[in-house]
Design an enzyme around this catalytic site. Sequence first.
Site, short mmCIF file in Angstrom:
data_model
loop_
_atom_site.label_atom_id
_atom_site.label_comp_id
_atom_site.label_asym_id
_atom_site.label_seq_id
_atom_site.Cartn_x
_atom_site.Cartn_y
_atom_site.Cartn_z
N GLY A 71 0.81 -1.21 0.00
CA GLY A 71 0.00 0.00 0.00
C GLY A 71 0.85 1.26 0.00
O GLY A 71 0.51 2.26 -0.65
N THR A 72 1.96 1.23 0.70
CA THR A 72 2.81 2.41 0.80
C THR A 72 3.35 2.78 -0.58
O THR A 72 3.26 3.94 -1.01
CB THR A 72 3.96 2.14 1.79
OG1 THR A 72 3.37 1.92 3.08
CG2 THR A 72 4.95 3.29 1.86
N ASN A 150 -7.99 4.13 8.99
CA ASN A 150 -7.41 2.96 9.62
C ASN A 150 -7.52 2.96 11.14
O ASN A 150 -7.49 1.92 11.78
CB ASN A 150 -5.95 2.79 9.20
CG ASN A 150 -5.16 4.07 9.24
OD1 ASN A 150 -5.57 5.09 8.68
ND2 ASN A 150 -4.03 4.04 9.92
N GLN A 178 -7.82 0.08 3.84
CA GLN A 178 -8.56 -0.48 4.98
C GLN A 178 -9.97 -0.90 4.61
O GLN A 178 -10.52 -1.81 5.23
CB GLN A 178 -8.59 0.51 6.15
CG GLN A 178 -7.28 0.68 6.86
CD GLN A 178 -6.80 -0.58 7.59
OE1 GLN A 178 -7.55 -1.52 7.86
NE2 GLN A 178 -5.51 -0.60 7.91
N SER A 198 -3.97 -3.01 -0.64
CA SER A 198 -2.82 -3.76 -0.12
C SER A 198 -3.27 -5.17 0.25
O SER A 198 -4.36 -5.34 0.84
CB SER A 198 -2.27 -3.03 1.11
OG SER A 198 -1.25 -3.78 1.70
N ALA A 199 -2.42 -6.17 -0.05
CA ALA A 199 -2.82 -7.57 0.14
C ALA A 199 -2.96 -7.98 1.60
O ALA A 199 -3.86 -8.74 1.96
CB ALA A 199 -1.79 -8.48 -0.55
N HIS A 200 -2.06 -7.46 2.46
CA HIS A 200 -2.02 -8.04 3.81
C HIS A 200 -3.15 -7.55 4.71
O HIS A 200 -3.27 -8.00 5.85
CB HIS A 200 -0.65 -7.83 4.47
CG HIS A 200 -0.33 -6.44 4.92
ND1 HIS A 200 -0.32 -6.10 6.25
CD2 HIS A 200 0.01 -5.33 4.25
CE1 HIS A 200 0.02 -4.81 6.36
NE2 HIS A 200 0.23 -4.32 5.15
N THR A 237 11.22 -7.54 -11.79
CA THR A 237 10.54 -8.82 -11.95
C THR A 237 9.47 -8.95 -10.87
O THR A 237 9.73 -8.68 -9.69
CB THR A 237 11.56 -9.98 -11.84
OG1 THR A 237 12.52 -9.77 -12.88
CG2 THR A 237 10.90 -11.33 -12.02
N CYS A 324 1.44 1.65 12.27
CA CYS A 324 2.67 2.24 11.78
C CYS A 324 3.24 3.21 12.80
O CYS A 324 4.42 3.51 12.77
CB CYS A 324 2.41 2.94 10.45
SG CYS A 324 1.68 1.83 9.27
N1 PLP Z 1 -2.98 3.06 3.77
C1 PLP Z 1 -3.65 2.72 4.88
C2 PLP Z 1 -4.97 3.35 5.16
C3 PLP Z 1 -3.12 1.80 5.77
O1 PLP Z 1 -3.78 1.48 6.87
C4 PLP Z 1 -1.85 1.21 5.47
C5 PLP Z 1 -1.22 0.27 6.41
O2 PLP Z 1 -1.48 0.24 7.59
C6 PLP Z 1 -1.20 1.60 4.29
C7 PLP Z 1 -1.79 2.53 3.46
C8 PLP Z 1 0.14 1.03 3.92
O3 PLP Z 1 0.00 -0.27 3.39
P1 PLP Z 1 1.26 -1.28 3.43
O4 PLP Z 1 1.38 -1.75 4.84
O5 PLP Z 1 0.85 -2.39 2.50
O6 PLP Z 1 2.44 -0.54 2.95
#
Ligand code: PLP
Length: 387
Positions: A71-72, A150, A178, A198-200, A237, A324
């Site tokens: 996601g970042t 989040n 989220q 984001s996958a996780h 890749t 984070c």
């Molecule tokens: N955006 C939001 C709203 C999030 O909550 C997060 C992660 O907590 C991210 C972006 C970042 O995603 P990633 O952990 O896959 O870098």
Amino acid sequence: MRDRVYLDWNATTPLRPEARSAMEAAFNISGNPSSVHSEGRAARKLIEDARSAIAAAVGADQRNIVFTSGGTEANALALGPGLCRAGGEPVQRLIVSAIEHPSVLAGGRFAQGAIQVAPVLPSGVFDLTSLAGLLESGPPALVSVMLANNETGAIQPIPEVAALVHGAGGVLHVDAVQAFSKMPINIKALGADILTVSAHKVGGPKGIGAVVASAGIEGLHALIRGGGQEQGRRAGTENVAGIAGFGAAVRAAIGAMDVDAPRMKALQERLEIGLRNHPGTVIFSDAVSRLPNTTLVSAPGLKAETAVIGFDLEGIAVSSGSACSSGKVQPSHVLQAMKADPALLQGAIRLSLGWDTTEADIDRCLEAWIKLSGVLRKATAIGLEQF
Ligand code: PLP
């Protein structure tokens, strides 16, 4: 009874069995997805299957999906000067809501002087009137507002934001990290020009994400340059197993959403009724629509960092504010933007539920909350930081 109760699903989710199996199968494919031989084509197929799963989940065209390392990176790729809608002017500045994830607040490729922060209301919802003023005050802007926060889970008024942004000739980025799989998402119905996921957060592996552009968006330039992968928008890749796991997780999560979302909502209600029984407890953004899994709670005199350790010792994983920022002692930027009562800022605990959460987990969490909030508030009152 379970050994441990996990209530930190917004930080990350466990891997779904479907994602694990897809990744294990992908590890047996030796080819590079850019190679034209059979081995390469087998790897390419896994990537394209995952791309079509993500496209279907958000109502997008699969040609407009770019895989990233999470996601970042997806947010960093999406936030670039020069983006424009078909026939429109390229954006020259960035407006972000004050409650965005740090990866959006960082501003992508915009210079610091070209970034403006738009306020939210005390409810935790984006302030549309302020946005209208900011849009009027300058050239076309890229506006970034998340679909759901989040920390509080508050759902943002994206279609209304889109109408304002497009009316002013701008482009709208929506961080749906989220919200993905916790509520229905359709890029067209939202009016978003670019979405990030984001996958996780949906039961996939960590370290994979995607940018989803709507048709007609131009100027999405690569952040990482080199080979021509991902239609020249993200070199390197591809992480084949990670992408395969992402696709499988999305199929499973979206397939189960109609069952999981109401189930989580019922558990969230049970949790919040129990929390409110305890005097002084405050649940943030409780007057607005929220994700069915997220509760941000505080009580005067509580110290969140100490409470997180207390919960952990009781066998329960929770977080203080966003994952984070956990480990840092600063109060949440989201609660500060909401102008939350300073007496509550230090004590905010995020309880986030998932598809595996049970009533017994909620009841155990409530018992721990009652015990810890009493003990910790007394400890703070007599000047003890730890207990
Ligand atoms: N955006 C939001 C709203 C999030 O909550 C997060 C992660 O907590 C991210 C972006 C970042 O995603 P990633 O952990 O896959 O870098």
